[in-house]
Design a protein around this motif. Structure first.
Motif: not given
Length: 630
Positions: A556-559, A572-576
């Motif tokens: 969803x965050x990488x949409x 981005x990976x760590x935040x998600x």
């Protein structure tokens, strides 16, 4: 005064038009695919290299163009789709403005090969930046082949604004899927860097959806169909239990044209009201057929927004249609959900009339026939008066002094409903007592309290601290995940039985790009093929049931954005993952968990803000508290 208004040269006007039509390589793919469909193609092949920056090649078997038409197709506002202004209100084609090929040719190298049916030879045209450098006859099969090379070669600034290859590839795949879903009767295939991504044979709508999103999609689909005077609705919705947090599988088509409409999307969401899990979104593939005179397509350069004459009626019809389908296929509960199936009328008695039961009454029955009448002059019996003499003896042996065994009325306790009036829920307060009176200012055993299962309250030397437990835990997990990914020293717990998850081709591609980062957080993967992902190990900080939630939140965050390899991807990976793994508001924490979370928060490098730069805690000093009581 000298004249200052001048007519723009054609090449400048074409570049200005290209700014609207050609925003990125996916825009070129959309325009060329739609031209192939308007040409009556039954087979379309899309070849892409370097995410469209180097090559976009589309081959179709449509009706082709003559020598003159091939040359005219690159002129501005030259089109075969409309002839008069009235034609704009009864459009049945994809393109109609006549700017697509002219705009593309203004910012790229274009090679066109085309031949209509019946001609022996075709036409070859080569263009560089709106300038025709070659035109000759050539041998080519029936149809059209158009190759767009070196996009934005003459506008370096525009080329620099393009995203990474991963992002641009996803946009191209999105446009390809939208066109393919709108025309399931056309065989389509897509190749990227010489690898085949999609091979879609012609078929019906359901087959096209399954071929794009995987074979497991078949069991998730609920058919939707309704025909009215205003609109004809057809398509499918996804069952609520398979809904996702992303908007990836939301497709609206009006007259075989993909559109975006928040108002109609709300109608579908309203039909799913009460059926979707928390924060999940409805997924659907809905096709609307309306009279072309009732819509206006030409309100946006990309033609993805449409203006309807009667949106309110469309909203009501769409909402009721989807709701009816959910109830018809037992997805939504019906009104008589407590109905006993044993009370259903058997088929044998379906057409029989109900028989009225006959009730026979003995009107001569007398219940007092066998009762002897009372004798004349007899009196009714009277109640005897109880003897109350010596009632004082009932209280003998009871003294006002307390007895040896403590049987004192002063210690009698009364049973009542338990009431909890503590402000800080979950705090075990052991109050000291003095002379049988509670000391309201006695110190509690715990130094942390939980307020409304959302905030953690603790004391400091200058006053008190109020911590948002969800944001605080996000900060703690974020820094821990960043450290694990960077140092690559994460701990993984192996699963006894591998966890098999299902994803679409594009979603599996995203996870594959982030595979190394996920492995550094503690994940271990097995096979990643055939739209399935096998998870063999997970981080120690999450449970097996949280794995789909974590990966779904990541998708969803990488949409809308896939970061390049490097720190941005790791961040981005760590935040998600921190957002999906953190303790949520409403969860009750015990004393040890509260104290541990507070201690870990203030051991972070940036304890004051969450990974999304939101405040994690506030402080209230003693002076600020005193001012509140003035």
């Amino acid at each position: 005064m000298a004249d200052i208004i001048k007519l723009l040269p054609d090449h400048v006007a074409n570049q200005i038009a290209a700014g609207e039509v050609v925003q990125r390589p996916a825009s070129v793919v959309k325009e060329l695919l739609e031209n192939a469909i308007d040409a009556g193609a039954t087979t379309i092949k899309l070849i892409v290299k370097n995410a469209g920056k180097t090559l976009i090649h589309i081959i179709d078997d449509g009706k082709g163009m003559s020598n003159t038409d091939a040359r005219m197709s690159f002129e501005r506002h030259a089109t075969s789709k409309i002839a008069t202004a009235e034609d704009l209100f009864k459009l049945n084609t994809k393109g109609f403005r006549g700017e697509a090929l002219a705009s593309i040719a203004a910012v790229a190298h274009v090679e066109l090969k085309t031949k209509p049916d019946g001609n022996d030879v075709g036409t070859l045209i080569e263009i560089e930046g709106s300038t025709i450098i070659n035109q000759e006859v050539c041998a080519t099969p029936k149809g059209t082949s158009i190759a767009v090379k070196n996009l934005f070669f003459n506008i370096p600034a525009r080329r620099n604004f393009l995203k990474s290859n991963n992002v641009e590839s996803r946009h191209i795949i999105d446009e390809f899927q939208r066109v393919a879903l709108a025309h399931p009767g056309i065989a389509m295939s897509m190749y990227h860097n010489e690898g085949e991504l999609f091979h879609l044979p012609s078929g019906n709508l359901k087959q096209r959806i399954v071929n794009i999103f995987g074979g497991k999609t078949n069991e998730k689909l609920v058919p939707v169909q309704e025909e009215t005077e205003i609109v004809t609705v057809d398509g499918f919705v996804i069952k609520p239990e398979f809904s996702k947090k992303t908007r990836g599988e939301q497709f609206f088509f009006v007259n075989d044209r993909f559109i975006k409409n928040a108002y109609l999307n709300h109608a579908v969401s309203a039909a799913f009201d009460g059926l979707l899990p928390d924060r999940a979104r409805a997924s659907y593939f809905l096709y609307l057929k309306v009279d072309p005179k009732t819509i206006d397509i030409n309100i946006h350069p990309t033609k993805t927004e449409i203006k309807f004459d009667d949106e309110h009626s469309l909203y009501a019809i769409l909402r009721s249609t989807v709701k009816h389908s959910l109830g018809q296929f037992n997805i939504a509960p019906v009104l008589d959900f407590d109905r006993d199936s044993n009370l259903d009328t058997p088929y044998d008695y379906k057409n029989k009339n109900a028989l009225t039961p006959k009730v026979e009454v003995d009107r001569t029955f007398n219940p007092f026939a066998n009762v002897a009448p009372p004798k004349k002059g007899a009196q009714l019996p009277k109640h005897e008066k109880q003897n109350t003499t010596g009632w004082e003896k009932m209280y003998e042996g009871l003294q006002s002094k307390p007895s040896a065994d403590g049987g004192d009325f002063s210690s009698v306790s009364f049973e009542s409903d338990a009431s909890n009036t503590d402000i800080f829920v979950g705090a075990e307060t052991s109050m000291r007592t003095e002379n049988g009176m509670n000391n309201a200012f006695a110190k509690a055993e715990s130094t942390t309290y939980q307020l409304h299962n959302k905030y953690i309250v603790t004391t400091i030397k200058s006053g008190m601290v109020i911590v948002d437990q969800h944001r605080a835990h996000q900060r703690v997990l974020y820094e821990e995940l960043l450290r694990n990914i960077t140092v690559k020293e994460s701990v993984s717990q192996q699963l006894l039985f591998p966890l098999v998850l299902e994803y679409s081709t594009s979603e599996l591609g995203l996870i594959l790009q982030l595979k190394e980062g996920l492995e550094n957080t503690g994940f271990a993967f097995g096979k990643m093929e055939d739209e399935t992902l096998e998870v063999t190990g997970i981080p120690t900080s999450i449970g097996e049931g949280q794995v789909p939630i974590v990966l779904e939140q990541l998708l969803s965050d990488l949409e809308n954005e896939v970061p390049d390899v490097g720190f941005s991807q790791t961040d981005t990976l760590a935040k998600s993952m921190a957002k999906s793994m953190a303790v949520k508001a409403g969860e009750s924490l015990d004393d040890l968990s509260r104290e541990h979370l507070v201690n870990r928060l203030f051991a972070c490098k940036e304890p004051s803000v969450s990974p999304s730069n939101r405040t994690t805690f506030i402080t209230l000093t003693g002076d600020e508290l005193e001012k509140k009581f003035k």
